[in-house]
Each structure stands twice: as structure tokens, then as C-alpha cells.
Design a protein around this motif. Structure first.
Motif, PDB file in Angstrom:
ATOM      1  N   TYR A 164       6.109  -1.828  -0.777  1.00  0.00           N
ATOM      2  CA  TYR A 164       6.094  -0.583  -1.546  1.00  0.00           C
ATOM      3  C   TYR A 164       5.514  -0.835  -2.936  1.00  0.00           C
ATOM      4  N   GLU A 165       5.890  -1.987  -3.494  1.00  0.00           N
ATOM      5  CA  GLU A 165       5.447  -2.319  -4.842  1.00  0.00           C
ATOM      6  C   GLU A 165       3.927  -2.434  -4.919  1.00  0.00           C
ATOM      7  N   ASP A 166       3.305  -2.946  -3.844  1.00  0.00           N
ATOM      8  CA  ASP A 166       1.858  -3.129  -3.847  1.00  0.00           C
ATOM      9  C   ASP A 166       1.110  -1.793  -3.875  1.00  0.00           C
ATOM     10  N   LEU A 167       1.780  -0.719  -3.522  1.00  0.00           N
ATOM     11  CA  LEU A 167       1.129   0.599  -3.563  1.00  0.00           C
ATOM     12  C   LEU A 167       0.798   1.033  -4.989  1.00  0.00           C
ATOM     13  N   THR A 168       1.344   0.338  -5.983  1.00  0.00           N
ATOM     14  CA  THR A 168       1.007   0.638  -7.377  1.00  0.00           C
ATOM     15  C   THR A 168      -0.251  -0.110  -7.820  1.00  0.00           C
ATOM     16  N   ASN A 169      -0.765  -0.978  -6.945  1.00  0.00           N
ATOM     17  CA  ASN A 169      -1.970  -1.744  -7.256  1.00  0.00           C
ATOM     18  C   ASN A 169      -3.165  -0.804  -7.435  1.00  0.00           C
ATOM     19  N   GLU A 170      -4.046  -1.170  -8.335  1.00  0.00           N
ATOM     20  CA  GLU A 170      -5.198  -0.335  -8.649  1.00  0.00           C
ATOM     21  C   GLU A 170      -6.097  -0.091  -7.437  1.00  0.00           C
ATOM     22  N   LYS A 171      -6.024  -0.970  -6.433  1.00  0.00           N
ATOM     23  CA  LYS A 171      -6.879  -0.786  -5.255  1.00  0.00           C
ATOM     24  C   LYS A 171      -6.529   0.492  -4.490  1.00  0.00           C
ATOM     25  N   TRP A 172      -5.342   1.044  -4.763  1.00  0.00           N
ATOM     26  CA  TRP A 172      -4.920   2.281  -4.088  1.00  0.00           C
ATOM     27  C   TRP A 172      -5.134   3.513  -4.967  1.00  0.00           C
ATOM     28  N   ARG A 173      -5.832   3.360  -6.084  1.00  0.00           N
ATOM     29  CA  ARG A 173      -6.093   4.477  -6.993  1.00  0.00           C
ATOM     30  C   ARG A 173      -6.804   5.614  -6.252  1.00  0.00           C
ATOM     31  N   ASN A 174      -6.245   6.812  -6.370  1.00  0.00           N
ATOM     32  CA  ASN A 174      -6.783   8.022  -5.738  1.00  0.00           C
ATOM     33  C   ASN A 174      -6.769   7.968  -4.207  1.00  0.00           C
ATOM     34  N   ARG A 175      -5.906   7.121  -3.657  1.00  0.00           N
ATOM     35  CA  ARG A 175      -5.874   6.962  -2.195  1.00  0.00           C
ATOM     36  C   ARG A 175      -4.487   7.215  -1.591  1.00  0.00           C
ATOM     37  N   LEU A 176      -3.474   7.416  -2.449  1.00  0.00           N
ATOM     38  CA  LEU A 176      -2.085   7.465  -1.995  1.00  0.00           C
ATOM     39  C   LEU A 176      -1.564   8.900  -1.904  1.00  0.00           C
ATOM     40  N   LEU A 177      -0.900   9.195  -0.794  1.00  0.00           N
ATOM     41  CA  LEU A 177      -0.316  10.515  -0.552  1.00  0.00           C
ATOM     42  C   LEU A 177       1.196  10.399  -0.387  1.00  0.00           C
ATOM     43  N   VAL A 178       1.914  11.355  -0.971  1.00  0.00           N
ATOM     44  CA  VAL A 178       3.371  11.376  -0.825  1.00  0.00           C
ATOM     45  C   VAL A 178       3.873  12.760  -1.210  1.00  0.00           C
ATOM     46  N   ARG A 179       4.995  13.154  -0.674  1.00  0.00           N
ATOM     47  CA  ARG A 179       5.505  14.492  -0.959  1.00  0.00           C
ATOM     48  C   ARG A 179       6.200  14.529  -2.320  1.00  0.00           C
ATOM     49  N   SER A 180       6.689  15.693  -2.689  1.00  0.00           N
ATOM     50  CA  SER A 180       7.270  15.938  -4.010  1.00  0.00           C
ATOM     51  C   SER A 180       8.503  15.082  -4.292  1.00  0.00           C
ATOM     52  N   SER A 181       8.780  14.909  -5.574  1.00  0.00           N
ATOM     53  CA  SER A 181       9.989  14.186  -5.991  1.00  0.00           C
ATOM     54  C   SER A 181      11.259  14.980  -5.695  1.00  0.00           C
ATOM     55  N   THR A 182      11.122  16.259  -5.348  1.00  0.00           N
ATOM     56  CA  THR A 182      12.306  17.042  -4.970  1.00  0.00           C
ATOM     57  C   THR A 182      12.784  16.666  -3.577  1.00  0.00           C
ATOM     58  N   SER A 183      11.987  15.926  -2.842  1.00  0.00           N
ATOM     59  CA  SER A 183      12.381  15.473  -1.507  1.00  0.00           C
ATOM     60  C   SER A 183      13.518  14.460  -1.602  1.00  0.00           C
ATOM     61  N   LEU A 184      14.574  14.728  -0.866  1.00  0.00           N
ATOM     62  CA  LEU A 184      15.703  13.807  -0.836  1.00  0.00           C
ATOM     63  C   LEU A 184      15.283  12.450  -0.303  1.00  0.00           C
ATOM     64  N   TYR A 185      14.295  12.433   0.595  1.00  0.00           N
ATOM     65  CA  TYR A 185      13.805  11.160   1.130  1.00  0.00           C
ATOM     66  C   TYR A 185      13.237  10.283   0.017  1.00  0.00           C
ATOM     67  N   ASN A 186      12.464  10.885  -0.895  1.00  0.00           N
ATOM     68  CA  ASN A 186      11.893  10.113  -1.997  1.00  0.00           C
ATOM     69  C   ASN A 186      12.952   9.737  -3.020  1.00  0.00           C
TER      70      ASN A 186
END
Length: 360
Positions: A164-186
Motif C-alpha cells: 500500500y505504501e508503494d502506491l505513494t511512489n511518484e511512478k503512480w502519479r495520475n494513475r491511482l483510483l480510489v473511492r471517497s474518504s467517506t467510504s467506511l472501507y477506506n
């Protein structure tokens, strides 16, 4: 959603028009008389559920339980927080025997609000391992789902993925999808990071994820997978059971989406993949305690667990239950080791971090 042939598909034929002022929930009686009218005469064997799960598979299992035991299952469906407040408001007068929710933090909240009582059953203890039960047996695991990284098979190699931490790497810039922070899952995912890594690292992670958004969060988990198929992003954080629902959808376009994404379980060399749990608790003022415990025993049995997994694509809590072919194809994985209560304990801080880092 198509139901497995293990059980005959059930059409719910009765509803109870009971007022739910301020709750927004709906009532259903899963058992009905031959003329389609709910039989709710006093003295009948029954069990009453307040549930935040809204799945046809659950309704079919309740019907099968009634057929096998003669015990009617009356269901009130609503949002978990509303149902907790309703239970608190009703107190000793409540008719609810069981409370079901889809998040460990919510189950912890129900326990903290003193609306549950411990369950004692050797059958349940045999069906469900200790790590998937509340430490005081105030709730019992019913099914789990893993929060994984879904990826475009066309644009991403699984060897590029790790944590999960690697998803903050610059190589994923403008490539990552995720739902809203209101989601209980997140919220629970971030709460798990607060527990495992501390608030500072959790905040850094949230900030890094925001920096790599392919778009502002929009829609549910299935929408993130569809956005990968549409070329909007290349990777997404989502729950496994949504992949199953897409793969087995009656909509050919959704099936195509599932075929084009891969499933990756992150953090296998570190803290493990985040897993959340659906759980069922016995209410503090249950009027049908014996029937309620019988239903929990049934829901955690091999038969019910295999049906639920085959139709809702969640992982069974009963280790003797066979998983459907799709779930088996993903292989075994290491899951996070933490007390599910901590998801509730850190929920408020997780929301604060999301707000601070601009995760809308």
C-alpha cells in the motif's frame, strides 16, 4: 446477482409495514404464509435481525434456515449507525435479537454502546477461529473481504506492485483510483495503518495517495474497476468481493471489466493485506436468545458459508468451507494481524487525516 444452485433462489414475498421514524430502514419478513402475507402471530418461533447487509444471498440463507428449523427470520435493513442508535433508543423494549454490520469498527462501536451481549456456543467456537471473533464474543465473524490493489492487465505488471505504501511512489502519479474518504472501507484501511504504523506515517500515506489520484474520488469500488477498463487510471484500491460481483454479473460489459483487471494482495512481505469483517452480534435485550444463537451457528456452518462465498464472493470464516473457483484462483494470502476493535478506535483520527490531506 445470480444465486448458486446450492439453494433454490428465493423471491421475498412479504414485507412488514412497521414505521421507522427517523431511521430510514426497511422491514422484511423472510418467511411468509402460502398467501404471501407475513405470519407474525404471537408465540410463533422467530428471530429478529437488524442488519446493515443488503444482499440477496443473505435473504436466501435466512429462508433456508427457516425451512430447516421452522424458525422465522424477520429482517430490518438500514445503515449500521442508524440501527445502533435505534437499538440504544429502544433499550429493553427492542424486538431485535441480532445485529449485523460489515465493518470491524462498527461492530466495536456497537459493543462500546452496550447493545450486545456475549455469545456462548461450542458450535460457533468450532466454526469460527478466535481471530475472527470479538475477544469477549460480543460479535462473531460472518464473512471477510480483502482490500486489494486491482490493476490493468494491459498496463501494469504484478511485479511492479508490492505494498500500500508503494502506491505513494511518484511512478503512480495520475494513475491511482480510489473511492471517497467517506467510504467506511477506506476509513478502516487508514485506521489499520494508524494502529500498525502510527498517525504520522498514516498521514504521510494519505497525502501521497492524494498526490497520485488519476481523478477525484468518484463512485463505489466497482466504479474504480470500470475506470481502469476505461483507461482513466491503471491501479485501484478496492474490495475483492466487488471483483467477484463484476466477474459474475449478468451485464457482459461488467464481465469484460473483470477480465481486464488483476488482483494483487499487497504487503505480503510486511504487515499483510487489510481485511475487514462482516459480523453478527447478539443484542443485549434479545427476546429469542436460543433461536438467535441457532441462527449464528447456522450462518457460520460449512453449508451456509459455502453458499455465501459462492454468491457474494466473500471469504468464508469457517476454514472447512470450500471457496468458489474465482477466489481459489487468487491464491492464499497473508492478512493483517490486528484487533478489529482498533478500527473503531482510530476511525475519528482517520477522518481527520483524510480532511487534512484533502482526500475528499
Amino acid at each position: 446477482m445470480k444465486l448458486s444452485s446450492i439453494f433454490k433462489p428465493i423471491l421475498l414475498s412479504a414485507t412488514l409495514a412497521i414505521g421507522l421514524a427517523g431511521c430510514g430502514a426497511t422491514n422484511q419478513n423472510i418467511s411468509a404464509t402460502e398467501d404471501g402475507k407475513a405470519d407474525v402471530k404471537a408465540g410463533n418461533q422467530e428471530v429478529n435481525i437488524y442488519t446493515a447487509r443488503h444482499y440477496e444471498a443473505d435473504d436466501a440463507i435466512y429462508q433456508k434456515f427457516t425451512e430447516e428449523t421452522g424458525i422465522k427470520v424477520n429482517v430490518v435493513k438500514g445503515e449500521a449507525e442508524e440501527l445502533i442508535e435505534r437499538l440504544k433508543r429502544e433499550g429493553e423494549s427492542t424486538q431485535a435479537d441480532l445485529f449485523i454490520a460489515v465493518d470491524g469498527g462498527v461492530l466495536a462501536n456497537a459493543k462500546q454502546n452496550d447493545i450486545l451481549q456475549p455469545v456462548t456456543s461450542d458450535v460457533i467456537n468450532e466454526n469460527v477461529p478466535e481471530n475472527l471473533r470479538d475477544v469477549d464474543n460480543n460479535w462473531i465473524g460472518m464473512a471477510t473481504r480483502a482490500r486489494i490493489i486491482a490493476y490493468s492487465k494491459e498496463k501494469v505488471s504484478p511485479e511492479e506492485l508490492s505494498t500500500y505504501e508503494d502506491l505513494t511512489n511518484e511512478k503512480w502519479r495520475n494513475r491511482l483510483l480510489v473511492r471517497s474518504s467517506t467510504s467506511l472501507y477506506n476509513q478502516s484501511l487508514l485506521a489499520s495503518f494508524i494502529e500498525l504504523n502510527g498517525e504520522e506515517q498514516a498521514e504521510q500515506w494519505s497525502e501521497g495517495i492524494v498526490n497520485n489520484f488519476a481523478r477525484q474520488p468518484d463512485g463505489g469500488d466497482r466504479d474504480q474497476a470500470k475506470a481502469i477498463a476505461a483507461g482513466i487510471g491503471d491501479v485501484a484500491i478496492m474490495n475483492t468481493y466487488y471483483v467477484g460481483l463484476l466477474a459474475n454479473s449478468e451485464d457482459p460489459e461488467e464481465v469484460k471489466v473483470a477480465e481486464n483487471i488483476g488482483v494483487f494482495f499487497p504487503n505480503q512481505e510486511t504487515t499483510g493485506t487489510h481485511v475487514n469483517i462482516s459480523g453478527i452480534g447478539l443484542t443485549k435485550h434479545s427476546k429469542n436468545k436460543d433461536n438467535a444463537i441457532k441462527l449464528i451457528e447456522y450462518l457460520t456452518s460449512v453449508e451456509a458459508q459455502e453458499f455465501l462465498s459462492a454468491n457474494n464472493y466473500e471469504f468464508p470464516v469457517n476454514s472447512n468451507a470450500q471457496k468458489p473457483e474465482l477466489l481459489e484462483s487468487w491464491g492464499e494470502f497473508k492478512m493483517q494481524e490486528l484487533n478489529f476493535d482498533t478500527l473503531g478506535e482510530h476511525n475519528k483520527k482517520a477522518i481527520e487525516i483524510f480532511n487534512k490531506t484533502g482526500w475528499k
